[in-house]
Write a protein that holds these residues in place. Sequence first.
Motif: not given
Length: 119
Positions: A66-80
């Motif tokens: 599951l491409e979790v980080a890419a999913f959240y980044r595409a929704r504008g979430m800032s991840l470390p």
Amino acid sequence: MNRGISLHVVDVASGCVAEGLGLSLLRLDGERRVAVCEGRIGADGLLGELAGCAADCVAGVYEVHLEVAAFYRARGMSLPEPAFLDVLVYRFGLADTAQHYHLPFKLTAWGVSCFRGGA
């Protein structure tokens, strides 16, 4: 569905299905990983591409990526960098191909829950 595998993914942080989340299903064959199916979660929360893959489901060990980080980044979430969950690998066994194995994933950028449904 009578047999095979189905995947449902919900983003519990938003309370919505994880529409657009990329994932792949692989079967382990010794040291090799054989692609069974890949695609994106649809508006219903399911990976529709799996519908035609029941014949490809043989007894054995599988991985869902599951491409979790890419999913959240595409929704504008800032991840470390690196993200806590980048590509999440979930390994499971399919013992009886006459049964249906449903994997309902509930995830956030920081955690995941899954169990076997559809027994």
